[in-house]
Design an enzyme around this catalytic site. Structure first.
Site, short mmCIF file in Angstrom:
data_model
loop_
_atom_site.label_atom_id
_atom_site.label_comp_id
_atom_site.label_asym_id
_atom_site.label_seq_id
_atom_site.Cartn_x
_atom_site.Cartn_y
_atom_site.Cartn_z
N ASP A 195 48.26 36.22 38.03
CA ASP A 195 47.68 35.02 37.41
C ASP A 195 48.68 34.26 36.54
OD1 ASP A 195 45.47 35.97 38.68
OD2 ASP A 195 44.46 36.68 36.86
N ASP A 206 42.90 43.08 45.33
CA ASP A 206 43.03 42.59 43.96
C ASP A 206 42.58 43.68 42.99
OD1 ASP A 206 43.44 40.79 41.87
OD2 ASP A 206 41.48 39.82 42.10
N GLU A 218 45.10 47.63 39.58
CA GLU A 218 46.04 48.24 38.60
C GLU A 218 45.62 49.65 38.19
OE1 GLU A 218 44.87 45.09 38.47
OE2 GLU A 218 46.73 44.27 39.26
O1 MIG Z 1 39.24 38.83 37.26
O2 MIG Z 1 39.02 37.32 42.37
O3 MIG Z 1 44.59 37.64 40.27
O4 MIG Z 1 43.98 35.72 42.16
O5 MIG Z 1 41.38 34.68 42.17
C1 MIG Z 1 39.90 37.92 38.10
C2 MIG Z 1 39.19 36.39 41.34
C3 MIG Z 1 39.93 38.46 39.49
C4 MIG Z 1 42.27 37.95 39.80
C5 MIG Z 1 43.30 37.53 40.80
C6 MIG Z 1 43.03 36.11 41.23
C7 MIG Z 1 41.64 36.01 41.80
C8 MIG Z 1 40.62 36.48 40.78
N1 MIG Z 1 40.93 37.84 40.36
#
Ligand code: MIG
Length: 752
Positions: free
Chosen positions: A458, A387, A390
């Site tokens: 999201d 996650d 980016e």
């Molecule tokens: O700032 O890990 O897209 O699926 O549950 C949010 C917490 C960070 C973004 C991801 C989401 C995940 C969440 N993350």
């Protein structure tokens, strides 16, 4: 500001395997990769332009070209590139001379400061598809886009850019097709006739080279096959990852994870995967476990395994700055983190607080990162969710002077998630010693299919996001992505029970079927919606498990040809204008034979466009003629799903997880039709790489209505099937009883 438009060619040189053409402004290299793929790289650097994160193939050693009076012609058997030398312009034609696409004669390729742009001719009837995860309609004509990987939390259905960069599009005009992949990781721009009074299309980037691959194959299937030949294809996913996945930010303790898993088993709702989102960690430190809430991860995972569940855990790139934390200490000592130009370590804040960010562009750093997964694989984790790559940090726009090795942020950003996923994939594959890891990533660049599944980030708990998510999946498919998920139920906000039910009915046809929700949202498990709705959701999840033999074979196809499992109708019905109608553009084929029409949760009737041919509604076997729209009932219990006449869909009985053997019967469902149809059925052990060494079971199933028979070819591969019996199940045939036969490896013909 100066503008440098490519001028006259000063020289043309033949090199080992390329042409080099020099102008006062730049030099252009031309390579041929195959009969249908030509690469052009126009550069102002003296560096050899050969580095790519996406491309895994090499150009041909030589090719045919000839210099005519004022042009050079490069000819393959399928494609003709005409290079005008005065000034330097590139134009592609079919072998028989029909124009496919080319430079605007006035402006062609040019630079404004570091910004490199290609202005191209626009055909009156030209349509544009692709660019992967992009807002907007199936036909992107009249739209423009930016690629700049972004943590697009709270995005709407028109937000651009989103998380991923796929600078690959397909153009359609005059009954012809072509593809163009702009292999440049800088912030890039695509304008499909949006801002040029419909006179030109253009694309370009803030820096780097005008480096693109032109695909001249005719037909979308062939273009996708070529594109995935060039950038690679996925490996077989672990079978368990194709089961139902239950996620949440977060299940807060081992006890909660186990309780949820247990509930699935108690209620006989099939499922395979539980997730740990960021709260399993100790202070959000990657590769640690929270000692209070997850005191014994191995024990938890062992218990999950006893219940036939696998666990996926999340990892973020940010490494917490904290004395005594292993990854921090090692990373600093070895110089593994992103820096400012003066050598200071870059600091950004994200979940753990102040963090450093690994330089995933370095092989050494990726190896170090990959090896650290022992902390997760040790207790038994087999799936790894990447996650925030980016990369994201609070404030969202890391300074451009941050460096990863020699690369500054403007060049690195769009490939960062790709390189993180590569590190995760290589490392966990090594550690799991022959077991397939499951990798999931949010940020991506072209070629990511080689390493990872993706999800669309999201989204929100609304009907329009549900439809939008499907459009994203369909578009990503054109960029060679097959293993894709969307957060079923919507990440932000709370779905109505009806929306939750409807979204789950789409779930069987989302390549990766994962239910997920944000912190603070209502609980989303199937039993949270009252008995009536639980039963509907249960049926939908059961349907997914029935379809697994078909789905697994579909993924096999993705590994072979790059064709995605979820296919916009544009792939097979390219010239049918109706499929571009915004009313119908969310529809897709799931595999070869299943047409799915997503419908909002409040609609009890739906207008569906059925393309050419005959179709059967899955729920009733009612027959419909195609090339027309039909209005059908669409209650929450019955999403409009149709099977193409002649369709062959292998299924199995309901099992509670992919670990369960089931009743040993492979059901081959066939819907009547007038034409011969074929299906490549594929099986392997579902968990290892032995299939790459011949340990699989593959056979061609043929339905021949003229001969009135169904035949199965001899089995290819060294496996026997996990199904000891075959059952033929007929749909749309008058009074035919199911046929059951033993399942061996020899050819078999069943007359009816
Ligand atoms: O700032 O890990 O897209 O699926 O549950 C949010 C917490 C960070 C973004 C991801 C989401 C995940 C969440 N993350």
């Amino acid at each position: 500001m100066q503008i440098d438009i490519l001028g006259n060619a000063d020289s043309v040189t033949e090199r080992d395997n390329s042409l080099l053409i020099k102008t006062a402004e730049a030099e252009a290299h031309v390579w041929v990769y195959s009969d249908t793929i030509i690469r052009i790289c126009v550069t102002r650097n003296d560096k050899e332009p050969d580095e790519s994160f996406a491309v895994i193939e090499k150009p041909l050693d030589n090719f045919t070209w000839q210099k005519l009076y004022d042009t050079i012609e490069v000819d393959t058997s399928a494609l003709k590139l005409v290079i005008d030398l005065h000034p330097l312009r590139f134009n592609f034609f079919t072998a028989d001379g029909k124009p496919l696409s080319g430079d605007d004669p006035r402006f062609g390729i040019n630079w404004q400061a570091e910004r490199v742009i290609n202005y191209r001719k626009l055909y009156p009837d030209e349509k544009f598809l692709g660019l992967g995860e992009k807002a907007g309609d199936l036909d992107r004509r009249g739209c423009n886009y930016v690629n700049w990987n972004t943590d697009a939390a709270m995005h709407t259905i028109t937000t651009d850019p989103l998380y991923k960069t796929f600078p690959f599009f397909i153009g359609l005009h005059s009954g012809l097709s072509y593809g163009l992949f702009f292999d440049n990781t800088h912030k890039s721009y695509f304008d499909f006739g949006a801002t040029t009074d419909e006179q030109m299309s253009w694309f370009g980037a803030d820096g780097g080279d005008m480096n693109y691959y032109f695909f001249g194959a005719q037909g979308l299937r062939n273009i996708i096959e070529d594109y995935t030949w060039l950038t690679g294809r996925m490996e077989m996913p672990p079978l368990w990852s194709l089961g139902y996945q239950q996620c949440r930010w977060s299940y807060m303790s081992a006890q909660e994870v186990l309780d949820v898993a247990k509930k699935f088993r108690e209620r006989n709702i099939p499922a395979d995967v539980m997730y740990c989102d960021i709260d399993y960690m100790d202070g959000y430190k990657i590769f640690t476990w929270n000692k209070k809430t997850f005191p014994d991860p191995k024990k938890m995972i062992d218990e999950l395994k006893k219940m036939d569940f696998r666990l996926v855990t999340i990892v973020d790139p940010g490494i917490k700055i904290e004395e005594g934390y292993k990854q921090y200490k090692e990373g600093v000592a070895r110089g593994y983190f992103a820096t400012y130009p003066n050598g200071e370590l870059y600091v950004g804040s994200v979940w753990p607080g102040r963090c450093h960010f690994p330089d995933f562009f370095s092989q050494e750093v990726r190896d170090w990162w990959g090896a650290a997964f022992e902390a997760l694989t040790g207790p038994g984790v087999e799936g790894f969710w990447n996650d925030m790559n980016e990369p994201a940090a609070w404030g969202q726009n890391m300074p451009w002077l941050v460096k990863f090795g020699e690369r500054f942020m403007p060049e690195a950003r769009n490939a960062y998630g790709m390189q993180m996923s590569k590190g995760t994939y290589d490392g966990t594959k090594r550690i799991l010693k022959g077991k397939r890891p499951f990798i999931l990533t949010r940020a991506a660049y072209c070629g990511i299919q080689r390493y990872s599944a993706i999800w669309t980030g999201d989204n929100a708990a609304t009907d329009e996001h549900m439809l939008f998510g499907q459009r994203l999946v369909n578009s990503l498919g054109l960029a060679g992505m097959s293993m894709i998920g969307v957060d079923i139920g919507g990440f932000m906000g709370n779905p109505t029970p009806e929306l939750m039910v409807r979204w789950n009915s789409l779930g069987p046809y989302v390549p990766m079927f994962r239910n997920h929700a944000a912190l603070g949202m209502t609980m989303r498990e199937p039993w949270q919606w009252g008995d009536k709705y639980e039963q509907i959701i249960k049926k939908d999840i059961e349907h997914r498990y029935k379809l697994l033999p078909y789905i697994y074979s579909g993924f096999y196809e993705s590994t072979q040809s790059g064709l995605p499992l979820a296919r916009t109708l544009a792939i097979d019905y390219t010239t049918d204008e109706n499929i571009f109608n915004t009313k119908f553009q969310n529809q897709f084929l799931f595999g070869d034979s299943i047409l799915v029409a997503p419908v909002i949760s409040t609609a009890e009737m739906a207008e569906v466009y059925l393309p050419f041919g005959d179709w059967y509604r899955l729920s009733s076997d009612k027959k419909f003629s195609g090339s027309q729209s039909v209005t059908v009932a669409s209650p929450l219990t019955d999403l409009p799903v149709f099977i193409k006449a002649g369709g062959i869909v292998p299924m199995q009985n309901v099992i509670q997880s992919t670990n369960e053997p089931g009743d040993g019967i492979l059901q081959i469902h066939i819907w009547n039709g007038d034409e011969v149809n074929e299906f490549i059925y594929y099986e392997d052990d579902g968990t290892t790489y032995s299939y790459q060494h011949g340990a699989y079971y593959k056979r061609l199933i043929t339905f021949d209505p003229q001969a009135k028979e169904v035949s199965l070819s001899a089995v290819e591969g060294s496996n026997t099937s996990k199904y000891s019996k075959l059952r033929l199940v007929w749909h749309g045939f008058e009074g035919l009883a199911d046929v059951e036969v033993g399942n061996g490896n020899d050819p078999l013909t069943i007359a009816y």
